[in-house]
Design an enzyme around this catalytic site. Structure first.
Site, PDB file in Angstrom:
ATOM      1  N   ALA A  65      47.796  28.279  23.488  1.00 53.23           N
ATOM      2  CA  ALA A  65      48.643  29.471  23.513  1.00 53.23           C
ATOM      3  C   ALA A  65      50.082  29.039  23.266  1.00 53.23           C
ATOM      4  O   ALA A  65      50.450  27.886  23.533  1.00 53.23           O
ATOM      5  CB  ALA A  65      48.515  30.154  24.870  1.00 53.23           C
ATOM      6  N   GLY A 108      44.230  27.045  24.674  1.00 55.43           N
ATOM      7  CA  GLY A 108      43.639  28.234  24.056  1.00 55.43           C
ATOM      8  C   GLY A 108      42.922  27.914  22.745  1.00 55.43           C
ATOM      9  O   GLY A 108      42.009  28.633  22.357  1.00 55.43           O
ATOM     10  N   GLU A 111      39.627  26.936  23.726  1.00 56.60           N
ATOM     11  CA  GLU A 111      38.943  28.138  24.227  1.00 56.60           C
ATOM     12  C   GLU A 111      38.501  29.062  23.084  1.00 56.60           C
ATOM     13  O   GLU A 111      37.434  29.675  23.170  1.00 56.60           O
ATOM     14  CB  GLU A 111      39.861  28.868  25.211  1.00 56.60           C
ATOM     15  CG  GLU A 111      40.037  28.070  26.507  1.00 56.60           C
ATOM     16  CD  GLU A 111      41.149  28.603  27.389  1.00 56.60           C
ATOM     17  OE1 GLU A 111      42.293  28.728  26.896  1.00 56.60           O
ATOM     18  OE2 GLU A 111      40.893  28.896  28.560  1.00 56.60           O
ATOM     19  N   GLU A 131      46.477  22.472  30.192  1.00 56.86           N
ATOM     20  CA  GLU A 131      47.335  23.445  30.885  1.00 56.86           C
ATOM     21  C   GLU A 131      47.939  22.883  32.180  1.00 56.86           C
ATOM     22  O   GLU A 131      49.038  23.244  32.577  1.00 56.86           O
ATOM     23  CB  GLU A 131      46.542  24.727  31.200  1.00 56.86           C
ATOM     24  CG  GLU A 131      46.223  25.583  29.980  1.00 56.86           C
ATOM     25  CD  GLU A 131      44.939  25.203  29.255  1.00 56.86           C
ATOM     26  OE1 GLU A 131      44.395  24.107  29.550  1.00 56.86           O
ATOM     27  OE2 GLU A 131      44.484  25.988  28.409  1.00 56.86           O
TER      28      GLU A 131
HETATM   29  N1  CAA Z   1      53.074  26.322  21.858  1.00 58.33           N
HETATM   30  C1  CAA Z   1      54.215  26.409  21.168  1.00 58.33           C
HETATM   31  N2  CAA Z   1      54.616  25.481  20.268  1.00 58.33           N
HETATM   32  C2  CAA Z   1      53.815  24.434  20.082  1.00 58.33           C
HETATM   33  C3  CAA Z   1      52.608  24.271  20.788  1.00 58.33           C
HETATM   34  C4  CAA Z   1      52.240  25.289  21.709  1.00 58.33           C
HETATM   35  N3  CAA Z   1      51.089  25.256  22.389  1.00 58.33           N
HETATM   36  N4  CAA Z   1      52.032  23.097  20.407  1.00 58.33           N
HETATM   37  C5  CAA Z   1      52.844  22.562  19.484  1.00 58.33           C
HETATM   38  N5  CAA Z   1      53.930  23.355  19.300  1.00 58.33           N
HETATM   39  C6  CAA Z   1      55.060  23.136  18.406  1.00 58.33           C
HETATM   40  C7  CAA Z   1      56.008  22.100  18.973  1.00 58.33           C
HETATM   41  O1  CAA Z   1      56.875  22.671  19.928  1.00 58.33           O
HETATM   42  C8  CAA Z   1      56.706  21.616  17.725  1.00 58.33           C
HETATM   43  O2  CAA Z   1      57.687  22.574  17.382  1.00 58.33           O
HETATM   44  P1  CAA Z   1      59.197  22.099  16.992  1.00 58.33           P
HETATM   45  O3  CAA Z   1      59.021  21.297  15.729  1.00 58.33           O
HETATM   46  O4  CAA Z   1      59.913  23.397  16.771  1.00 58.33           O
HETATM   47  O5  CAA Z   1      59.674  21.278  18.127  1.00 58.33           O
HETATM   48  C9  CAA Z   1      55.611  21.680  16.661  1.00 58.33           C
HETATM   49  O6  CAA Z   1      54.615  22.568  17.181  1.00 58.33           O
HETATM   50  C10 CAA Z   1      54.969  20.343  16.405  1.00 58.33           C
HETATM   51  O7  CAA Z   1      54.515  19.825  17.662  1.00 58.33           O
HETATM   52  P2  CAA Z   1      54.885  18.353  18.209  1.00 58.33           P
HETATM   53  O8  CAA Z   1      56.217  17.923  17.672  1.00 58.33           O
HETATM   54  O9  CAA Z   1      54.740  18.366  19.686  1.00 58.33           O
HETATM   55  O10 CAA Z   1      53.740  17.491  17.499  1.00 58.33           O
HETATM   56  P3  CAA Z   1      53.043  16.154  18.044  1.00 58.33           P
HETATM   57  O11 CAA Z   1      52.200  15.675  16.918  1.00 58.33           O
HETATM   58  O12 CAA Z   1      54.054  15.227  18.621  1.00 58.33           O
HETATM   59  O13 CAA Z   1      52.116  16.652  19.268  1.00 58.33           O
HETATM   60  C11 CAA Z   1      50.522  18.093  20.365  1.00 58.33           C
HETATM   61  C12 CAA Z   1      51.050  17.541  19.025  1.00 58.33           C
HETATM   62  C13 CAA Z   1      49.851  16.969  21.157  1.00 58.33           C
HETATM   63  C14 CAA Z   1      49.499  19.175  20.007  1.00 58.33           C
HETATM   64  C15 CAA Z   1      51.672  18.686  21.183  1.00 58.33           C
HETATM   65  O14 CAA Z   1      52.409  19.568  20.359  1.00 58.33           O
HETATM   66  C16 CAA Z   1      51.263  19.420  22.417  1.00 58.33           C
HETATM   67  O15 CAA Z   1      51.000  18.798  23.430  1.00 58.33           O
HETATM   68  N6  CAA Z   1      51.225  20.784  22.373  1.00 58.33           N
HETATM   69  C17 CAA Z   1      50.966  21.608  23.518  1.00 58.33           C
HETATM   70  C18 CAA Z   1      49.511  21.558  23.946  1.00 58.33           C
HETATM   71  C19 CAA Z   1      49.273  22.439  25.161  1.00 58.33           C
HETATM   72  O16 CAA Z   1      49.784  22.192  26.231  1.00 58.33           O
HETATM   73  N7  CAA Z   1      48.434  23.494  25.004  1.00 58.33           N
HETATM   74  C20 CAA Z   1      48.095  24.404  26.060  1.00 58.33           C
HETATM   75  C21 CAA Z   1      48.948  25.637  25.967  1.00 58.33           C
HETATM   76  S1  CAA Z   1      48.705  26.756  27.330  1.00 58.33           S
HETATM   77  C22 CAA Z   1      47.262  27.596  26.992  1.00 58.33           C
HETATM   78  O17 CAA Z   1      46.645  27.422  25.957  1.00 58.33           O
HETATM   79  C23 CAA Z   1      46.811  28.560  28.035  1.00 58.33           C
HETATM   80  C24 CAA Z   1      45.511  29.211  27.797  1.00 58.33           C
HETATM   81  O18 CAA Z   1      44.495  28.834  28.348  1.00 58.33           O
HETATM   82  C25 CAA Z   1      45.372  30.377  26.953  1.00 58.33           C
END
Ligand code: CAA
Length: 257
Positions: A65, A108, A111, A131
């Site tokens: 998400a 998500g 999911e 999460e």
């Molecule tokens: N939400 C918003 N933006 C996101 C995102 C997310 N879940 N995942 C990645 N992005 C964005 C980053 O912020 C970044 O944007 P900017 O260039 O503007 O900074 C861009 O995508 C590229 O990401 P990274 O620079 O972080 O890329 P990376 O290769 O270093 O890492 C990654 C990749 C491991 C996927 C890392 O981005 C990450 O950990 N993302 C979040 C994962 C996460 O925590 N997901 C769970 C979300 S909560 C949820 O899903 C609740 C639910 O059950 C519904």
């Protein structure tokens, strides 16, 4: 219909939806989820479509998400938006939905993949529910669907301690159907979808429903319902055609009735 965050196309009798928000790793904001569900439901009600594939990019199926969209929301705002509830609609769709997953399928994203009926994973796929690292829990079925798919021990580690599964581990734990080279992932999913789309539509629809019922009903109730559905299929032309074709040693010609 034109979409901002997804692409749609038709390949034979298969609908293909590609998540297309590359700058954000296909993070699932409210609008992307709405577009995804609209596209899936449009394919589901299209008579010329027999199955659907959902995919992302080679780098990310979806990284969860949209954290930036959610970060400042209140409880009430999250409840009003309630976009995670939408994922469950995939289960009630009539046609099989196959996820073709490369790269990150996190939160998500994992999911959405688990809400699909099958998962074809590339060798680069990574499945996780991170999460806990941002102070919440999975909200779109992760605690339930993941536990049913991989069992309590692995689900506990993934959800409580951010353990990520490689594609091979996901295969070993029964989360995915098969693992294929990254460049073949979408084609393999499309091939699987096309094969299923060429089968008797009513039987496919009922089979999907009944397999998903295995997680909802008691065994006795589910077996009763399965038996009723089996008998009901004898009202279809395709049952007559399928059995006649077997006896006449020829391929069936499905009418979808
Ligand atoms: N939400 C918003 N933006 C996101 C995102 C997310 N879940 N995942 C990645 N992005 C964005 C980053 O912020 C970044 O944007 P900017 O260039 O503007 O900074 C861009 O995508 C590229 O990401 P990274 O620079 O972080 O890329 P990376 O290769 O270093 O890492 C990654 C990749 C491991 C996927 C890392 O981005 C990450 O950990 N993302 C979040 C994962 C996460 O925590 N997901 C769970 C979300 S909560 C949820 O899903 C609740 C639910 O059950 C519904």
């Amino acid at each position: 219909m034109s979409y901002e965050f997804i692409l749609t196309e038709t390949r034979g009798r298969v609908g293909l939806v590609t998540l297309n928000r590359p700058k954000a790793m296909n993070a699932l904001n409210h609008q992307l989820v709405r577009e995804l569900m609209d596209a899936l439901e449009a394919f589901d009600s299209d008579e010329d479509i027999g199955a659907v594939v959902v995919t992302g990019s080679e780098k990310a199926f979806a990284a969860g998400a949209d954290i930036k969209e959610m970060a400042d929301k209140t409880v009430q705002q999250m409840m009003d938006m309630d976009f995670v509830k939408a994922f469950s609609r995939i289960l009630s769709m009539h046609k099989p939905v196959i996820a073709a997953v490369s790269g990150y399928a996190l939160g998500g994203g994992c999911e959405v993949a688990m809400s699909c009926d099958m998962i074809v994973a590339s060798e680069t796929a990574k499945f996780g529910q991170p999460e806990i690292t941002i102070g919440v829990i999975p909200g779109a079925g992760g605690t339930q669907r993941l536990t049913r798919a991989v069992g309590k021990a692995v689900a506990m580690e993934m959800i409580l301690n951010d353990r990520t599964l490689s594609a091979q581990e996901a295969l070993q734990f029964g989360l995915v159907n098969r693992v294929v080279p990254v460049e073949r992932t979408v084609d393999e999913a499309l091939k699987l979808a096309e094969e299923i789309a060429s089968r008797a539509p009513a039987a496919v629809r009922v089979a999907k429903k009944m397999i998903n019922q295995a997680y909802e009903l008691s065994l006795t109730d589910a077996l009763d319902q399965e038996r009723r559905e089996f008998y009901d299929l004898f009202a279809t032309e395709d049952q007559k055609e399928g059995m006649k074709a077997f006896i006449e040693k020829r391929k069936p010609d499905w009418k979808g009735k």
